[in-house]
Design a protein around this motif. Structure first.
Motif, mmCIF file in Angstrom:
data_model
loop_
_atom_site.group_PDB
_atom_site.id
_atom_site.type_symbol
_atom_site.label_atom_id
_atom_site.label_comp_id
_atom_site.label_asym_id
_atom_site.label_seq_id
_atom_site.Cartn_x
_atom_site.Cartn_y
_atom_site.Cartn_z
ATOM 1 N N GLU A 1 -34.171 -6.528 -14.389
ATOM 2 C CA GLU A 1 -32.754 -6.756 -14.136
ATOM 3 C C GLU A 1 -32.418 -6.375 -12.698
ATOM 4 O O GLU A 1 -33.191 -5.712 -12.020
ATOM 5 N N ILE A 2 -31.266 -6.820 -12.247
ATOM 6 C CA ILE A 2 -30.722 -6.369 -10.974
ATOM 7 C C ILE A 2 -29.789 -5.205 -11.272
ATOM 8 O O ILE A 2 -28.765 -5.358 -11.933
ATOM 9 N N SER A 3 -30.187 -4.009 -10.829
ATOM 10 C CA SER A 3 -29.410 -2.810 -11.151
ATOM 11 C C SER A 3 -29.673 -1.737 -10.118
ATOM 12 O O SER A 3 -30.616 -1.838 -9.323
ATOM 13 N N SER A 4 -28.861 -0.709 -10.146
ATOM 14 C CA SER A 4 -28.982 0.398 -9.206
ATOM 15 C C SER A 4 -29.471 1.647 -9.947
ATOM 16 O O SER A 4 -29.547 1.659 -11.181
ATOM 17 N N PRO A 5 -29.780 2.725 -9.223
ATOM 18 C CA PRO A 5 -30.180 3.958 -9.893
ATOM 19 C C PRO A 5 -29.098 4.547 -10.791
ATOM 20 O O PRO A 5 -29.401 5.389 -11.640
ATOM 21 N N THR A 6 -27.853 4.108 -10.628
ATOM 22 C CA THR A 6 -26.773 4.671 -11.435
ATOM 23 C C THR A 6 -26.403 3.827 -12.647
ATOM 24 O O THR A 6 -25.608 4.279 -13.484
ATOM 25 N N ASP A 7 -26.963 2.616 -12.762
ATOM 26 C CA ASP A 7 -26.547 1.777 -13.893
ATOM 27 C C ASP A 7 -27.690 1.001 -14.542
ATOM 28 O O ASP A 7 -27.462 0.070 -15.305
ATOM 29 N N PHE A 8 -28.930 1.404 -14.290
ATOM 30 C CA PHE A 8 -30.045 0.663 -14.877
ATOM 31 C C PHE A 8 -30.115 0.895 -16.388
ATOM 32 O O PHE A 8 -29.658 1.921 -16.901
ATOM 33 N N ASP A 9 -30.706 -0.080 -17.063
ATOM 34 C CA ASP A 9 -30.907 -0.010 -18.511
ATOM 35 C C ASP A 9 -32.293 0.570 -18.767
ATOM 36 O O ASP A 9 -33.297 -0.003 -18.345
ATOM 37 N N ILE B 1 -34.475 -1.259 -8.499
ATOM 38 C CA ILE B 1 -35.010 0.069 -8.777
ATOM 39 C C ILE B 1 -36.153 0.033 -9.789
ATOM 40 O O ILE B 1 -37.193 0.671 -9.596
ATOM 41 N N SER B 2 -36.015 -0.728 -10.866
ATOM 42 C CA SER B 2 -37.053 -0.763 -11.899
ATOM 43 C C SER B 2 -38.270 -1.552 -11.439
ATOM 44 O O SER B 2 -39.417 -1.108 -11.586
ATOM 45 N N TYR B 3 -38.023 -2.726 -10.896
ATOM 46 C CA TYR B 3 -39.116 -3.584 -10.451
ATOM 47 C C TYR B 3 -39.914 -2.910 -9.340
ATOM 48 O O TYR B 3 -41.153 -2.915 -9.357
ATOM 49 N N ALA B 4 -39.204 -2.285 -8.386
ATOM 50 C CA ALA B 4 -39.887 -1.616 -7.276
ATOM 51 C C ALA B 4 -40.746 -0.470 -7.788
ATOM 52 O O ALA B 4 -41.874 -0.269 -7.312
ATOM 53 N N ALA B 5 -40.235 0.280 -8.742
ATOM 54 C CA ALA B 5 -41.007 1.393 -9.296
ATOM 55 C C ALA B 5 -42.291 0.895 -9.940
ATOM 56 O O ALA B 5 -43.366 1.486 -9.770
ATOM 57 N N VAL C 1 -34.851 -1.740 -20.371
ATOM 58 C CA VAL C 1 -35.388 -2.729 -19.437
ATOM 59 C C VAL C 1 -36.396 -2.068 -18.506
ATOM 60 O O VAL C 1 -37.479 -2.616 -18.238
ATOM 61 N N PHE C 2 -36.060 -0.891 -18.021
ATOM 62 C CA PHE C 2 -36.985 -0.147 -17.163
ATOM 63 C C PHE C 2 -38.325 0.062 -17.861
ATOM 64 O O PHE C 2 -39.397 -0.172 -17.288
ATOM 65 N N ASP C 3 -38.270 0.494 -19.110
ATOM 66 C CA ASP C 3 -39.505 0.745 -19.854
ATOM 67 C C ASP C 3 -40.335 -0.524 -20.004
ATOM 68 O O ASP C 3 -41.567 -0.485 -19.903
ATOM 69 N N ARG C 4 -39.682 -1.664 -20.241
ATOM 70 C CA ARG C 4 -40.433 -2.905 -20.385
ATOM 71 C C ARG C 4 -41.037 -3.355 -19.050
ATOM 72 O O ARG C 4 -42.166 -3.845 -19.010
ATOM 73 N N VAL C 5 -40.301 -3.187 -17.966
ATOM 74 C CA VAL C 5 -40.833 -3.538 -16.653
ATOM 75 C C VAL C 5 -42.090 -2.719 -16.356
ATOM 76 O O VAL C 5 -43.110 -3.259 -15.910
ATOM 77 N N ILE C 6 -42.030 -1.429 -16.611
ATOM 78 C CA ILE C 6 -43.193 -0.568 -16.398
ATOM 79 C C ILE C 6 -44.327 -0.961 -17.334
ATOM 80 O O ILE C 6 -45.507 -1.022 -16.939
ATOM 81 N N THR C 7 -43.988 -1.261 -18.581
ATOM 82 C CA THR C 7 -45.003 -1.605 -19.576
ATOM 83 C C THR C 7 -45.770 -2.852 -19.177
ATOM 84 O O THR C 7 -47.000 -2.910 -19.286
ATOM 85 N N VAL C 8 -45.075 -3.876 -18.709
ATOM 86 C CA VAL C 8 -45.739 -5.132 -18.352
ATOM 87 C C VAL C 8 -46.410 -5.024 -16.983
ATOM 88 O O VAL C 8 -47.614 -5.314 -16.842
ATOM 89 N N ASN C 9 -45.671 -4.604 -15.985
ATOM 90 C CA ASN C 9 -46.151 -4.699 -14.607
ATOM 91 C C ASN C 9 -47.181 -3.639 -14.241
ATOM 92 O O ASN C 9 -48.100 -3.918 -13.456
#
Length: 242
Positions: free
Chosen positions: A86-94, A145-149, A97-105
């Motif tokens: 998703e497109i999000s900031s450190p203050t409003d990320f889901d 934030i999530s994708y970059a991490a 979604v973060f967990d799935r991005v890390i899980t896949v990437n």
């Protein structure tokens, strides 16, 4: 320059734009390509077009990755599967979604490396692994934030894997593309208010094509890159050189 005859190379994310372009290029240069997606149906058209072999598995599940790869003799791997999140900031990320991005990437690529490297080591023929990372791992991009991490984690795994697998003759590198106008990226990067200021900061002033990412992947897999390992290679039109 590229000769992959007698070499079996796994490409994950083969149903996506960069993955499919990589499969096509490797097949043109003689590779025995295993095209992987989550389902056989997702890569069926590409398989019919190129003569690649399908190898579907769920890279979010270790048992699925292990069962798919444990008896497959591989010379090379392209970890291309990805999830944009998703497109999000450190203050409003889901967080989900973060967990799935890390899980896949990140986690998915590491699982593939874990089981692919075991068969590569056992074969004793060396080999090469290329991870498809992102410019987002190298410079800060708003909303990523999530994708970059996930991609920064992937780059770190590239370096550690290069260190650990080098003694077995296995090279591990990353390519870090700029935006490629795939369906995954178009929803955001295709907006004029995003596209115009972004491209104005890029020396080459345009987005990349899938083929322009596939070519450096093939180079890093090839014997032409036989002394290159542990690198993160920007393929970004000069964006990260600013």
């Amino acid at each position: 320059m590229f000769d992959f005859a007698q070499r079996t190379i796994l490409v994950t994310g083969a149903s996506g734009g960069i993955g499919a372009a990589t499969v096509r290029l490797l097949r043109r240069h003689g590779a025995d390509v295993l095209a992987s997606g989550s389902t056989a149906e997702g890569v069926a058209e590409l398989v019919a077009e190129t003569g690649a072999r399908p190898l579907p598995f769920d890279l979010t599940t270790e048992a699925s990755v292990r069962d798919a790869l444990q008896d497959v003799p591989l010379w090379g791997v392209v970890n291309c599967a990805g999830f944009g999140g998703e497109i999000s900031s450190p203050t409003d990320f889901d967080l989900d979604v973060f967990d799935r991005v890390i899980t896949v990437n990140a986690r998915g690529a590491l699982l593939v490396t874990k089981y692919a490297a075991r068969t590569m080591i056992a074969a004793g023929n060396g080999g090469a692994i290329v991870n498809v990372s992102s410019q987002a791992a190298l410079v800060a991009l708003s909303g990523h934030i999530s994708y970059a991490a996930s991609k920064a984690a992937l780059d770190s795994m590239t370096r550690v894997s290069a260190l650990e697998l080098g003694p077995h003759g296995i090279r591990v590198n990353s390519v870090n593309p700029t935006v490629v106008m795939t369906p995954m990226s178009a929803f955001y990067w295709g907006r004029p208010e995003i596209q115009e200021p972004f491209l104005s900061q890029m020396p080459l002033g345009r987005y990349a094509t899938e083929e322009e990412i596939a070519a450096p992947i093939a180079f890093l897999l090839s014997d032409a890159a036989s002394m290159i390992t542990g690198v993160t290679l920007p393929v970004d039109g000069g964006y990260t050189a600013r």
